[in-house]
Write a protein that holds these residues in place. Structure first.
Motif, PDB file in Angstrom:
ATOM      1  N   GLN A 164       1.046  -1.280  -0.089  1.00 38.16           N
ATOM      2  CA  GLN A 164       0.151  -0.024  -0.048  1.00 38.16           C
ATOM      3  C   GLN A 164       0.966   1.244  -0.051  1.00 38.16           C
ATOM      4  O   GLN A 164       0.651   2.298  -0.644  1.00 38.16           O
ATOM      5  N   ALA A 165       2.021   1.304   0.798  1.00 31.31           N
ATOM      6  CA  ALA A 165       2.856   2.646   0.898  1.00 31.31           C
ATOM      7  C   ALA A 165       3.332   2.577  -0.577  1.00 31.31           C
ATOM      8  O   ALA A 165       3.424   3.637  -1.159  1.00 31.31           O
ATOM      9  N   LEU A 166       3.770   1.434  -1.291  1.00 35.70           N
ATOM     10  CA  LEU A 166       4.421   1.629  -2.550  1.00 35.70           C
ATOM     11  C   LEU A 166       3.558   2.248  -3.587  1.00 35.70           C
ATOM     12  O   LEU A 166       3.751   2.995  -4.544  1.00 35.70           O
ATOM     13  N   LEU A 167       2.094   1.717  -3.484  1.00 40.78           N
ATOM     14  CA  LEU A 167       1.245   2.208  -4.345  1.00 40.78           C
ATOM     15  C   LEU A 167       1.182   3.561  -4.035  1.00 40.78           C
ATOM     16  O   LEU A 167       0.856   4.367  -5.236  1.00 40.78           O
ATOM     17  N   GLN A 168       0.989   4.094  -3.059  1.00 36.55           N
ATOM     18  CA  GLN A 168       0.683   5.695  -2.972  1.00 36.55           C
ATOM     19  C   GLN A 168       1.923   6.353  -3.425  1.00 36.55           C
ATOM     20  O   GLN A 168       1.821   7.369  -4.128  1.00 36.55           O
ATOM     21  N   GLU A 169       3.113   5.732  -3.342  1.00 37.00           N
ATOM     22  CA  GLU A 169       4.561   6.672  -3.819  1.00 37.00           C
ATOM     23  C   GLU A 169       4.072   6.753  -5.351  1.00 37.00           C
ATOM     24  O   GLU A 169       4.722   7.553  -6.154  1.00 37.00           O
ATOM     25  N   LEU A 170       3.992   5.547  -6.070  1.00 38.07           N
ATOM     26  CA  LEU A 170       3.748   5.237  -7.453  1.00 38.07           C
ATOM     27  C   LEU A 170       2.699   6.192  -8.172  1.00 38.07           C
ATOM     28  O   LEU A 170       2.831   6.934  -9.109  1.00 38.07           O
ATOM     29  N   GLU A 171       1.516   6.430  -7.327  1.00 38.98           N
ATOM     30  CA  GLU A 171       0.385   6.925  -7.828  1.00 38.98           C
ATOM     31  C   GLU A 171       0.603   8.466  -7.468  1.00 38.98           C
ATOM     32  O   GLU A 171      -0.107   9.330  -8.241  1.00 38.98           O
ATOM     33  N   SER A 172       1.472   8.998  -6.713  1.00 39.57           N
ATOM     34  CA  SER A 172       1.697  10.295  -6.486  1.00 39.57           C
ATOM     35  C   SER A 172       2.951  10.796  -7.664  1.00 39.57           C
ATOM     36  O   SER A 172       3.319  11.903  -7.644  1.00 39.57           O
ATOM     37  N   GLY A 173       3.560   9.825  -8.198  1.00 38.74           N
ATOM     38  CA  GLY A 173       4.792  10.490  -9.186  1.00 38.74           C
ATOM     39  C   GLY A 173       5.987  10.406  -8.776  1.00 38.74           C
ATOM     40  O   GLY A 173       6.897  10.923  -9.107  1.00 38.74           O
ATOM     41  N   ALA A 174       6.192   9.541  -7.430  1.00 35.80           N
ATOM     42  CA  ALA A 174       7.319   9.772  -6.917  1.00 35.80           C
ATOM     43  C   ALA A 174       8.548   9.079  -7.380  1.00 35.80           C
ATOM     44  O   ALA A 174       9.711   9.274  -7.158  1.00 35.80           O
ATOM     45  N   HIS A 175       8.314   8.227  -8.454  1.00 41.81           N
ATOM     46  CA  HIS A 175       9.367   7.243  -9.199  1.00 41.81           C
ATOM     47  C   HIS A 175       8.794   7.153 -10.564  1.00 41.81           C
ATOM     48  O   HIS A 175       7.591   6.995 -11.002  1.00 41.81           O
ATOM     49  N   ALA A 176       9.631   7.216 -11.468  1.00 37.85           N
ATOM     50  CA  ALA A 176       9.695   6.719 -12.778  1.00 37.85           C
ATOM     51  C   ALA A 176       9.281   4.996 -12.607  1.00 37.85           C
ATOM     52  O   ALA A 176      10.087   4.479 -11.904  1.00 37.85           O
ATOM     53  N   HIS A 177       8.488   4.605 -13.483  1.00 40.69           N
ATOM     54  CA  HIS A 177       7.859   3.457 -13.268  1.00 40.69           C
ATOM     55  C   HIS A 177       7.532   2.914 -14.533  1.00 40.69           C
ATOM     56  O   HIS A 177       6.723   3.633 -15.421  1.00 40.69           O
ATOM     57  N   SER A 178       7.291   1.615 -14.754  1.00 37.83           N
ATOM     58  CA  SER A 178       6.732   0.995 -15.872  1.00 37.83           C
ATOM     59  C   SER A 178       5.276   1.061 -15.712  1.00 37.83           C
ATOM     60  O   SER A 178       4.846   0.795 -14.442  1.00 37.83           O
ATOM     61  N   GLU A 179       4.512   1.205 -16.857  1.00 40.97           N
ATOM     62  CA  GLU A 179       3.034   1.153 -16.477  1.00 40.97           C
ATOM     63  C   GLU A 179       2.369   0.144 -16.006  1.00 40.97           C
ATOM     64  O   GLU A 179       1.460   0.315 -15.141  1.00 40.97           O
ATOM     65  N   ASP A 180       2.857  -1.105 -16.182  1.00 37.76           N
ATOM     66  CA  ASP A 180       2.228  -2.064 -15.728  1.00 37.76           C
ATOM     67  C   ASP A 180       2.466  -2.659 -13.981  1.00 37.76           C
ATOM     68  O   ASP A 180       1.653  -3.407 -13.576  1.00 37.76           O
ATOM     69  N   LEU A 181       3.413  -1.822 -13.554  1.00 33.74           N
ATOM     70  CA  LEU A 181       3.643  -2.065 -12.183  1.00 33.74           C
ATOM     71  C   LEU A 181       2.562  -1.778 -11.354  1.00 33.74           C
ATOM     72  O   LEU A 181       1.974  -2.610 -10.406  1.00 33.74           O
ATOM     73  N   VAL A 182       1.964  -0.617 -11.643  1.00 34.79           N
ATOM     74  CA  VAL A 182       0.884  -0.084 -10.752  1.00 34.79           C
ATOM     75  C   VAL A 182      -0.545  -1.179 -10.884  1.00 34.79           C
ATOM     76  O   VAL A 182      -1.072  -1.559 -10.261  1.00 34.79           O
ATOM     77  N   LEU A 183      -0.603  -1.747 -12.332  1.00 32.33           N
ATOM     78  CA  LEU A 183      -1.770  -2.453 -12.598  1.00 32.33           C
ATOM     79  C   LEU A 183      -1.535  -3.793 -11.918  1.00 32.33           C
ATOM     80  O   LEU A 183      -2.409  -4.288 -11.507  1.00 32.33           O
ATOM     81  N   LEU A 184      -0.184  -4.269 -11.755  1.00 29.32           N
ATOM     82  CA  LEU A 184       0.245  -5.585 -11.268  1.00 29.32           C
ATOM     83  C   LEU A 184      -0.217  -5.532  -9.663  1.00 29.32           C
ATOM     84  O   LEU A 184      -0.942  -6.471  -9.191  1.00 29.32           O
ATOM     85  N   LEU A 185       0.244  -4.556  -9.057  1.00 34.40           N
ATOM     86  CA  LEU A 185       0.084  -4.303  -7.648  1.00 34.40           C
ATOM     87  C   LEU A 185      -1.444  -4.007  -7.236  1.00 34.40           C
ATOM     88  O   LEU A 185      -2.066  -4.735  -6.305  1.00 34.40           O
ATOM     89  N   ARG A 186      -2.002  -3.424  -7.934  1.00 37.15           N
ATOM     90  CA  ARG A 186      -3.549  -3.199  -7.650  1.00 37.15           C
ATOM     91  C   ARG A 186      -4.285  -4.572  -8.043  1.00 37.15           C
ATOM     92  O   ARG A 186      -5.367  -4.886  -7.445  1.00 37.15           O
ATOM     93  N   GLY A 187      -3.805  -5.470  -9.182  1.00 38.00           N
ATOM     94  CA  GLY A 187      -4.228  -6.787  -9.244  1.00 38.00           C
ATOM     95  C   GLY A 187      -4.191  -7.761  -8.182  1.00 38.00           C
ATOM     96  O   GLY A 187      -4.954  -8.544  -7.916  1.00 38.00           O
ATOM     97  N   LEU A 188      -2.997  -7.438  -7.486  1.00 37.85           N
ATOM     98  CA  LEU A 188      -2.523  -8.295  -6.092  1.00 37.85           C
ATOM     99  C   LEU A 188      -3.580  -7.980  -5.114  1.00 37.85           C
ATOM    100  O   LEU A 188      -3.980  -8.806  -4.401  1.00 37.85           O
ATOM    101  N   VAL A 189      -3.767  -6.726  -4.713  1.00 36.01           N
ATOM    102  CA  VAL A 189      -4.323  -6.333  -3.706  1.00 36.01           C
ATOM    103  C   VAL A 189      -6.089  -5.802  -3.789  1.00 36.01           C
ATOM    104  O   VAL A 189      -6.917  -5.867  -2.866  1.00 36.01           O
ATOM    105  N   GLY A 190      -6.576  -6.011  -5.172  1.00 40.27           N
ATOM    106  CA  GLY A 190      -7.755  -5.611  -5.528  1.00 40.27           C
ATOM    107  C   GLY A 190      -8.058  -4.156  -5.564  1.00 40.27           C
ATOM    108  O   GLY A 190      -6.953  -3.128  -5.331  1.00 40.27           O
ATOM    109  N   PRO A 191      -9.112  -3.487  -6.239  1.00 36.57           N
ATOM    110  CA  PRO A 191      -9.328  -2.376  -6.429  1.00 36.57           C
ATOM    111  C   PRO A 191      -9.328  -1.302  -5.007  1.00 36.57           C
ATOM    112  O   PRO A 191      -9.446  -2.055  -4.098  1.00 36.57           O
TER     113      PRO A 191
END
Length: 845
Positions: A164-191
């Protein structure tokens, strides 16, 4: 870890790339450029574990040359990627992926926890062929949250963080990242949790649009039918491949190479490198309807040309969100959230050909990288509610689908657009949808068995590697490659190595056990014989109609009727059917195989038919086949051959044609020999009953003559579930043979002519054999029903359930075998040793 771009200066790539592959297609007057990896796909792995009640995930922090192309810091986050460069022709990604992951990450797998696969998704539907295969694997908690790792000649870092902490960082733009990373993490924890409490009001114009476009409202079943339908000839004719451009030839794509970490990396940039992809929707009656596009993309067609034999099967039709590349002015305006709705409104109106309004818009996270390994693109993702009050009709390739139906299609692996999937996951809370809920729950043992089936590759190729030294080379011939896939999907090939001449009989192939006999030759020549026999085997077998008086014959104990003479209409039909099959298989091994892979001819010491025709200036298939038929079926040398200077001047060419003229009599002799066995096989009616043989000569010959066209259209990619069904088909065929073998043995044991023996033969036929065959028919129908439900090779719960059903059916069929021989043993007519041998027999004998 340095983030400087000064050490990684890009330079234009103007020549032929060394790693990437470029292609160009024409369709509808436009040219589409496509880039491919040398290995098309990658496994994307997210390791996870639980600690102190929190779910932790591991992500890879590494530098990417693609970021240097756009002048960005080099370091970003992504899943652990594993390409399949080390996978051999068997396509075994299970063991390869496991060994590479263990070697790279230095973490240990927790085999007690669930592995979670998600459906494959496309990196970029527009210009890349790559698919990503996502997998979550449980690991034992590492000693450190940051692990230094090294591969590809560079040092990276594996970071373990609370998800959850990592998702917050990614969705706030704290890191350059591959597009699928957020998709996969959301897929793991659910919407996300629902943010909307009150029901949403209808979108302007939605009711009228849905009423007018009722036939354009799809459900998951219709989307599946569209997505998994093949290419018809008329549609395929609308696409033309222009060849492989160099870097300097590219117009839409731009190619660069970057020297980073001691090696050169090749990177493409589409357009300006900045794009927006839109997931539009309307609301009506408390339901959300998404507007999607149904398309055939040149990137998929390019992939099918390059696809290795046992790679992921992929259909050419896509259900997509819609996207567009930004001009430099638009890219600058994108930084302003107030400008984004107007930009999306203009572009969507242009795409739909009619004006629409953007009623509300939400970003699906910051801009991210669709494919940082090979592309410098940054893609911005938005979902927007539309005002469609001015939209009169939908374009032909646009459809509407309710959110629950779309979620079902995503869960079943019918959608490969990551924007659709990430949009559903982002909006899932307010929509009450979670497409991957079932994927995250399953018994560990059952999931492992499913994953092993889906990823262990081709059993047949694995066995052939020990049989022939040229399998990999033959697989470069498209017809042979398609043949191997078709055999495993449709015919249930099981390779056996017979030790005696009786077991080598080709016509036992009707039982779908193909015997690769050791001919005492070098391995290469054995491989060439295998390819000929495999083609022959795939054509199936023809036999005579079953005897109408089988029951009377069996009960009365009469001897087998004598072989009738090889003459008359029935013989002529039989000979025509078998000669057609022999000609088709021989033409494949004499012309098609070498036409597609001429290097194979080096294994043959004498002149090949293909080489002779090539030297004579004849290389087209219709002419080559017409000459072949004249020579091998009518024993004629056509005038165009006799007049050819090569034929007249070279004795080895004339000798080859004279040798082939002998095929007519040689084949006829073999067919007469087969006739003796076919006419004396009193049990052939059972084989026809279960369609192990064909009994209609006309339809059989039509199928034989159309077989090459069928192969030409057969798509690449091994579906392990189809192969698993085919294995059950093998078992059913062999169980039919068990039934006829039991009848033979019991009749032989009850060979007397008395009434007692007649009654016992009748009792066995009606009380044991016929109920057994009836039950086999029921299992055959069950198999056909299961096979009809298989449409893709995705690792999704739908297919996991099918996998379990196929396994259960296989167990039922094997249990029938045991029950049959139990009943035979109870007659007391056979020795215990004889019954025991039949219980485990592999070959029909």
């Amino acid at each position: 870890m340095s983030t400087s771009t000064r050490e990684a200066l890009p330079e234009p790539l103007t020549g032929t790339p060394s790693f990437l592959l470029f292609g160009a297609w024409e369709a509808g007057g436009a040219t589409y450029e496509v880039a491919s990896r040398s290995r098309l796909d990658t496994r994307q792995v997210i390791p996870y574990f639980e600690h102190a009640g929190q779910l932790h995930v591991g992500v890879l922090q590494r530098r990417r040359a693609s970021r240097a192309v756009r002048g960005a810091p080099l370091v970003g986050l992504e899943p652990v990627g594993i390409d399949f460069a080390g996978v051999d022709e068997t396509g075994d990604i299970l063991e390869y992926g496991r060994s590479v992951f263990n070697a790279r990450t230095h973490v240990t797998l927790d085999e007690r926890r669930l592995k979670i696969p998600l459906p494959t998704y496309a990196r970029s539907i527009g210009y890349l062929t790559e698919l990503a295969l996502p997998l979550f694997v449980a690991v034992n908690p590492p000693l450190s949250a940051d692990i230094d790792v090294e591969w590809d000649g560079a040092r990276h870092r594996l970071l373990f963080r609370p998800v959850q902490a990592l998702l917050q960082e990614l969705e706030s733009g704290a890191h350059a990242h591959s597009e699928d990373l957020v998709l996969l993490l959301r897929g793991l924890v659910g919407p996300k949790a629902a943010s909307r409490s009150a029901p949403a009001e209808d979108s302007p114009g939605a009711q009228a649009l849905l009423s007018r476009a009722d036939e354009r409202v799809w459900d998951a079943a219709r989307l599946a039918h569209f997505a998994e339908r093949g290419l018809d000839a008329e549609t395929a004719a609308g696409f033309r491949r222009r060849g492989s451009p160099t870097g300097a030839d590219l117009r839409f794509l731009r190619a660069h190479r970057v020297h980073l970490d001691g090696q050169w990396w090749e990177v493409v940039t589409p357009g300006t490198g900045q794009s927006v992809v839109v997931l539009p929707f309307v609301r009506h009656g408390g339901e959300t309807y998404f507007l999607l596009w149904s398309e055939i993309r040149p990137a998929v067609l390019e992939r099918r040309l390059l696809q290795p034999l046992y790679d992921v099967p992929i259909h050419p039709r896509y259900g997509n969100a819609t996207g567009f590349f930004l001009s430099e002015t638009e890219a600058r305006a994108l930084e302003s959230n107030t400008a984004l709705p107007g930009l999306v409104e203009r572009r969507l109106s242009a795409a739909l050909g009619q004006p629409v309004g953007v009623r509300s818009l939400q970003r699906l996270g910051p801009g991210a990288e669709p494919a940082p390994t090979v592309s410098s693109e940054v893609r911005h993702r938005v979902a927007c509610e539309l005002d469609v009050s001015r939209l009169q009709e939908l374009p032909e390739d646009v459809f509407l689908i309710r959110a629950p139906e779309l979620a079902r299609a995503v869960a079943e692996g019918r959608v490969r657009d990551p924007i659709i999937v990430s949009g559903l996951l982002s909006m899932g809370g307010e929509l009450g949808l979670d497409p991957f809920r079932e994927a995250r729950t399953a018994p560990v043992e059952a999931r492992n068995a499913f994953l092993e089936t889906m990823t262990h590759g081709s059993t047949v190729q694995r066995r052939l590697q020990s049989y022939s030294s040229i399998e990999q080379e033959q697989l470069e011939a498209p017809t042979y490659a398609r043949l191997m896939t078709l055999l495993q999907h449709e015919y249930g090939v099981r390779v056996a190595y017979p030790q005696n001449e009786a077991d080598r009989s080709f016509f036992k192939a009707a039982f779908r056990v193909f015997m690769a006999a050791d001919r005492g030759e070098n391995r290469a020549l054995q491989g060439l014989h295998w390819s000929h026999d495999a083609f022959h085997f795939s054509l199936g077998n023809y036999t005579l109609p079953g005897p109408v008086d089988f029951e009377r014959w069996y009960v009365e104990g009469e001897p087998i009727p004598p072989t009738p003479p090889a003459e008359g209409p029935v013989w002529e039909q039989y000979a025509r059917a078998l000669k057609a099959a022999e000609d088709e298989a021989t033409f494949f091994s004499f012309w098609t195989l070498y036409h597609e892979k001429f290097s194979l001819s080096r294994y043959v010491s004498s002149l090949t038919y293909y080489a002779a025709l090539r030297d004579m200036g004849i290389t087209d298939r219709p002419t080559s086949r017409a000459i072949f038929d004249a020579v091998t079926s009518r024993a004629e040398i056509p005038p165009e051959v006799e007049r050819n200077e090569v034929y007249r001047s070279r004795k080895e060419v004339r000798d080859l044609f004279e040798y082939m003229r002998g095929f007519r009599d040689y084949h006829l002799k073999d067919i007469k020999e087969a006739w003796k066995y076919a006419t004396r096989d009193i049990y052939r009616g059972s084989f026809l009953r279960f369609r192990l043989y064909s009994g209609d000569a006309d339809s059989y010959v039509r199928g034989v003559k159309a077989f090459q066209s069928r192969l030409d259209a057969y798509p690449p990619g091994l579906n392990p579930l189809l192969a698993q069904c085919a294995d059950v088909r093998v078992a059913l065929a062999l169980r039919v043979f068990d039934g006829t073998k039991a009848l033979r043995l019991v009749r032989k044991a009850l060979g007397g002519a008395g009434e007692t023996h007649r009654q016992r033969r009748s009792d066995f036929l009606h009380s044991v054999a016929e109920p057994y065959f009836t039950e086999l028919e029921a299992q055959q129908r069950a198999l056909e029903a299961l096979r009809a439900r298989l449409t893709n090779a995705e690792m999704v719960p739908l297919n996991e359930r099918l996998h379990a059903d196929i396994q259960a059916l296989a167990a039922t069929v094997e249990a029938l075998r045991g029950r049959l021989w139990d009943q035979v043993a109870q007659t007391g007519l056979l020795s215990a040793e004889a019954v025991a041998a039949e219980r485990v027999r592999e070959l029909p004998r």
